[in-house]
Design a protein around this motif. Structure first.
Motif, PDB file in Angstrom:
ATOM      1  N   LEU A  79       0.840  -1.200   0.000  1.00  6.38           N
ATOM      2  CA  LEU A  79       0.000   0.000   0.000  1.00  6.38           C
ATOM      3  C   LEU A  79       0.870   1.244   0.000  1.00  6.38           C
ATOM      4  CD1 LEU A  79      -2.831   1.382   0.378  1.00  6.38           C
ATOM      5  CD2 LEU A  79      -2.397   1.236   2.847  1.00  6.38           C
ATOM      6  N   LEU A  80       0.584   2.158  -0.919  1.00  9.65           N
ATOM      7  CA  LEU A  80       1.279   3.436  -0.982  1.00  9.65           C
ATOM      8  C   LEU A  80       0.267   4.562  -0.829  1.00  9.65           C
ATOM      9  CD1 LEU A  80       2.593   1.428  -3.428  1.00  9.65           C
ATOM     10  CD2 LEU A  80       4.310   3.236  -3.293  1.00  9.65           C
ATOM     11  N   ILE A  81       0.662   5.616  -0.107  1.00 10.63           N
ATOM     12  CA  ILE A  81      -0.220   6.763   0.130  1.00 10.63           C
ATOM     13  C   ILE A  81       0.466   8.023  -0.384  1.00 10.63           C
ATOM     14  CG2 ILE A  81      -1.521   8.077   1.855  1.00 10.63           C
ATOM     15  CD1 ILE A  81      -1.419   5.635   3.672  1.00 10.63           C
ATOM     16  N   PHE A  82      -0.293   8.809  -1.183  1.00 11.34           N
ATOM     17  CA  PHE A  82       0.227  10.031  -1.783  1.00 11.34           C
ATOM     18  C   PHE A  82      -0.634  11.220  -1.393  1.00 11.34           C
ATOM     19  CE2 PHE A  82       1.601   6.628  -4.546  1.00 11.34           C
ATOM     20  CZ  PHE A  82       2.892   6.972  -4.907  1.00 11.34           C
ATOM     21  N   ASP A  83       0.003  12.364  -1.244  1.00 10.15           N
ATOM     22  CA  ASP A  83      -0.696  13.644  -1.133  1.00 10.15           C
ATOM     23  C   ASP A  83      -0.849  14.189  -2.546  1.00 10.15           C
ATOM     24  OD1 ASP A  83      -1.513  16.277  -0.826  1.00 10.15           O
ATOM     25  OD2 ASP A  83      -0.174  16.683   0.856  1.00 10.15           O
ATOM     26  N   MET A  84      -2.127  14.357  -2.984  1.00 12.26           N
ATOM     27  CA  MET A  84      -2.397  14.831  -4.329  1.00 12.26           C
ATOM     28  C   MET A  84      -2.978  16.244  -4.307  1.00 12.26           C
ATOM     29  SD  MET A  84      -1.322  12.300  -6.110  1.00 12.26           S
ATOM     30  CE  MET A  84      -1.836  12.896  -7.720  1.00 12.26           C
ATOM     31  N   SER A  85      -2.591  17.052  -3.329  1.00 11.55           N
ATOM     32  CA  SER A  85      -3.064  18.437  -3.275  1.00 11.55           C
ATOM     33  C   SER A  85      -2.772  19.152  -4.585  1.00 11.55           C
ATOM     34  CB  SER A  85      -2.398  19.180  -2.116  1.00 11.55           C
ATOM     35  OG  SER A  85      -2.696  18.559  -0.882  1.00 11.55           O
ATOM     36  N   ASP A  86      -1.605  18.864  -5.147  1.00 13.01           N
ATOM     37  CA  ASP A  86      -1.252  19.350  -6.481  1.00 13.01           C
ATOM     38  C   ASP A  86      -1.115  18.130  -7.386  1.00 13.01           C
ATOM     39  OD1 ASP A  86      -0.260  20.385  -8.794  1.00 13.01           O
ATOM     40  OD2 ASP A  86       1.533  21.292  -7.908  1.00 13.01           O
ATOM     41  N   PRO A  87      -2.117  17.861  -8.232  1.00 14.98           N
ATOM     42  CA  PRO A  87      -2.072  16.644  -9.052  1.00 14.98           C
ATOM     43  C   PRO A  87      -0.860  16.577  -9.984  1.00 14.98           C
ATOM     44  CG  PRO A  87      -4.260  17.638  -9.099  1.00 14.98           C
ATOM     45  CD  PRO A  87      -3.346  18.623  -8.458  1.00 14.98           C
ATOM     46  N   ARG A  88      -0.245  17.726 -10.267  1.00 18.69           N
ATOM     47  CA  ARG A  88       0.933  17.736 -11.127  1.00 18.69           C
ATOM     48  C   ARG A  88       2.193  17.309 -10.379  1.00 18.69           C
ATOM     49  NH1 ARG A  88       0.084  20.631 -15.874  1.00 18.69           N
ATOM     50  NH2 ARG A  88      -1.899  21.767 -15.951  1.00 18.69           N
ATOM     51  N   SER A  89       2.101  17.290  -9.043  1.00 22.77           N
ATOM     52  CA  SER A  89       3.289  16.997  -8.251  1.00 22.77           C
ATOM     53  C   SER A  89       2.927  16.129  -7.042  1.00 22.77           C
ATOM     54  CB  SER A  89       3.944  18.311  -7.782  1.00 22.77           C
ATOM     55  OG  SER A  89       5.133  18.051  -7.073  1.00 22.77           O
ATOM     56  N   PRO A  90       2.651  14.834  -7.278  1.00 25.67           N
ATOM     57  CA  PRO A  90       2.301  13.939  -6.164  1.00 25.67           C
ATOM     58  C   PRO A  90       3.455  13.821  -5.165  1.00 25.67           C
ATOM     59  CG  PRO A  90       1.840  12.922  -8.296  1.00 25.67           C
ATOM     60  CD  PRO A  90       2.656  14.139  -8.571  1.00 25.67           C
ATOM     61  N   VAL A  91       3.090  13.747  -3.887  1.00 26.71           N
ATOM     62  CA  VAL A  91       4.080  13.568  -2.825  1.00 26.71           C
ATOM     63  C   VAL A  91       3.785  12.258  -2.109  1.00 26.71           C
ATOM     64  CG1 VAL A  91       5.023  14.483  -0.677  1.00 26.71           C
ATOM     65  CG2 VAL A  91       4.340  16.053  -2.511  1.00 26.71           C
ATOM     66  N   GLN A  92       4.726  11.310  -2.161  1.00 22.18           N
ATOM     67  CA  GLN A  92       4.509  10.057  -1.444  1.00 22.18           C
ATOM     68  C   GLN A  92       4.689  10.296   0.050  1.00 22.18           C
ATOM     69  OE1 GLN A  92       6.520   6.518  -2.841  1.00 22.18           O
ATOM     70  NE2 GLN A  92       6.250   5.492  -0.869  1.00 22.18           N
ATOM     71  N   LEU A  93       3.654   9.924   0.821  1.00 24.31           N
ATOM     72  CA  LEU A  93       3.685  10.108   2.264  1.00 24.31           C
ATOM     73  C   LEU A  93       4.189   8.875   2.994  1.00 24.31           C
ATOM     74  CD1 LEU A  93       0.267  11.939   2.776  1.00 24.31           C
ATOM     75  CD2 LEU A  93       2.536  12.953   2.529  1.00 24.31           C
ATOM     76  N   SER A  94       3.837   7.675   2.474  1.00 25.34           N
ATOM     77  CA  SER A  94       4.211   6.461   3.192  1.00 25.34           C
ATOM     78  C   SER A  94       4.031   5.243   2.309  1.00 25.34           C
ATOM     79  CB  SER A  94       3.362   6.304   4.465  1.00 25.34           C
ATOM     80  OG  SER A  94       1.981   6.277   4.146  1.00 25.34           O
ATOM     81  N   GLU A  95       4.488   4.116   2.845  1.00 22.23           N
ATOM     82  CA  GLU A  95       4.391   2.830   2.153  1.00 22.23           C
ATOM     83  C   GLU A  95       4.282   1.738   3.213  1.00 22.23           C
ATOM     84  OE1 GLU A  95       7.299   0.129  -0.743  1.00 22.23           O
ATOM     85  OE2 GLU A  95       7.424   2.333  -0.763  1.00 22.23           O
ATOM     86  N   LEU A  96       3.369   0.794   2.992  1.00 21.33           N
ATOM     87  CA  LEU A  96       3.172  -0.309   3.933  1.00 21.33           C
ATOM     88  C   LEU A  96       3.267  -1.624   3.160  1.00 21.33           C
ATOM     89  CD1 LEU A  96       2.413  -1.211   6.842  1.00 21.33           C
ATOM     90  CD2 LEU A  96       0.022  -1.170   6.101  1.00 21.33           C
ATOM     91  N   PRO A  97       4.344  -2.405   3.350  1.00 20.54           N
ATOM     92  CA  PRO A  97       4.474  -3.687   2.644  1.00 20.54           C
ATOM     93  C   PRO A  97       3.363  -4.657   3.057  1.00 20.54           C
ATOM     94  CG  PRO A  97       6.578  -2.994   3.587  1.00 20.54           C
ATOM     95  CD  PRO A  97       5.522  -2.103   4.175  1.00 20.54           C
ATOM     96  N   LEU A  98       2.777  -5.319   2.060  1.00 24.34           N
ATOM     97  CA  LEU A  98       1.731  -6.313   2.292  1.00 24.34           C
ATOM     98  C   LEU A  98       2.007  -7.506   1.383  1.00 24.34           C
ATOM     99  CD1 LEU A  98      -1.393  -3.947   2.236  1.00 24.34           C
ATOM    100  CD2 LEU A  98      -0.303  -4.897   4.272  1.00 24.34           C
ATOM    101  N   SER A  99       1.724  -8.703   1.855  1.00 24.48           N
ATOM    102  CA  SER A  99       1.946  -9.887   1.040  1.00 24.48           C
ATOM    103  C   SER A  99       0.685 -10.244   0.266  1.00 24.48           C
ATOM    104  CB  SER A  99       2.365 -11.069   1.927  1.00 24.48           C
ATOM    105  OG  SER A  99       1.337 -11.374   2.856  1.00 24.48           O
ATOM    106  N   GLY A 100       0.845 -11.082  -0.754  1.00 20.73           N
ATOM    107  CA  GLY A 100      -0.297 -11.518  -1.544  1.00 20.73           C
ATOM    108  C   GLY A 100      -0.531 -10.642  -2.756  1.00 20.73           C
ATOM    109  N   VAL A 101      -1.560 -10.993  -3.517  1.00 18.11           N
ATOM    110  CA  VAL A 101      -1.928 -10.250  -4.725  1.00 18.11           C
ATOM    111  C   VAL A 101      -2.852  -9.110  -4.321  1.00 18.11           C
ATOM    112  CG1 VAL A 101      -2.988 -10.392  -7.007  1.00 18.11           C
ATOM    113  CG2 VAL A 101      -1.711 -12.354  -6.097  1.00 18.11           C
ATOM    114  N   THR A 102      -2.281  -7.936  -4.085  1.00 13.55           N
ATOM    115  CA  THR A 102      -3.073  -6.781  -3.636  1.00 13.55           C
ATOM    116  C   THR A 102      -3.901  -6.262  -4.807  1.00 13.55           C
ATOM    117  OG1 THR A 102      -1.109  -5.419  -4.027  1.00 13.55           O
ATOM    118  CG2 THR A 102      -1.552  -6.104  -1.763  1.00 13.55           C
TER     119      THR A 102
END
Length: 301
Positions: free
Chosen positions: A196-219
């Protein structure tokens, strides 16, 4: 495509559950008692492989993996009625609404089809967004469109002129992006290699990745409900994640769902899971710690 009887998607509206049942077409259930869902009605003849659906008032827009877009009038849930359709030779997957009378249809290697549905009896193609790899799912905010594009990662387009999509940004993410969801300025994306990845899209032209959570399986998909995110991971079941602090997501539960969790929708304390061969699975969030499904509803009409 899955065998007959697989439930691919679920959308909840009040006491009704609308389900994309692959070769069973669309199924509608009464969930006023979540422990005892009741089959109300359905429409099979209009479909070859109902895959995804989105509700807009009394109209249900359904992507058919082998056919295109089908529009149903569900004002009488016991007798859903065919309204119109758009036939396509391309395979179809995710479907989403765009403001001002448009529908977006993810079509794998053919990209995203843009349809004018101001007249739902006669959906009309007005544009197309090309895919870098495989457009699985699409979501929209106002006139901005976000696409989970497999190995192509994340694509963001401006659709103020639907006939001339404008690319804002594209990002390579990982191995295979498939699930995507929006909540205000937060974008949630699943990738088979990164979780799982989470982005701040306040400015759609410049996404900012906030975090990442590793998960197993076919997400496969991701859904967001207030401060919780649910990731469907087929045979790995569901991952329930607290995202009250999006910079630091916390895994708070995992639920096994049998043959495979496709998609999920929330209503109150319950999760309703499109669970493939298991039909509709219902999970009580107050019992997540027990990691047990409350009820499996095969949904045989």
């Amino acid at each position: 495509l899955p065998a007959p009887g697989h439930i691919e998607q679920v959308v909840i509206d009040g006491n009704l559950a609308f389900l994309a049942g692959n070769r069973q077409g669309v199924l509608i259930a009464d969930i006023s008692d979540p422990k005892r869902p009741k089959f109300l009605g359905g429409e099979r003849d209009s479909f070859q492989a109902a895959w995804d659906l989105v509700l807009d008032g009394h109209l249900l827009y359904v992507s058919d993996a082998q056919k295109g877009l089908v529009v149903l009038d569900v004002s009488d849930p016991q007798r859903p009625r065919w309204v119109g359709q758009y036939d396509s030779a391309d395979r179809c997957f995710g479907v989403a609404l765009l403001r001002d009378g448009y529908v977006l249809l993810a079509q794998g290697r053919s990209g995203v089809l843009i349809l004018d549905v101001s007249n739902p009896r006669n959906p009309r193609k007005v544009g197309r967004i090309s895919s870098r790899d495989f457009s699985w799912n699409v979501v929209a905010r106002d006139k901005t469109v976000f696409i989970a594009d497999g190995r192509g990662g994340l694509q963001v387009f401006d659709l103020h002129n639907p006939s001339q999509p404008q690319l804002l940004v594209e990002m390579m993410i990982g191995k295979h992006c498939r699930g995507i969801a929006l909540q205000e300025n937060l974008l949630f994306l699943t990738d088979m290699s990164r979780g799982l990845l989470i982005f701040d899209m306040s400015d759609p032209r410049s996404p900012v990745q906030l975090s990442e959570l590793p998960l197993s399986g076919v997400t496969r998909s991701v859904s967001v409900f207030e401060e919780q995110v649910v990731v469907s991971a087929e045979r790995s079941g569901l991952y329930i994640v607290n995202v009250s602090v999006p910079e630091s997501p916390q895994l708070i539960g995992q639920v096994q769902t049998g043959f495979g969790a496709r998609n999920v929708h929330s209503s109150g304390r319950y999760l309703f899971v499109a669970a493939g061969q298991d039909g509709l699975s219902v999970i009580d969030l107050d019992r997540v710690g027990s990691r047990k499904v409350l009820h499996d509803f095969p949904l045989s009409p």
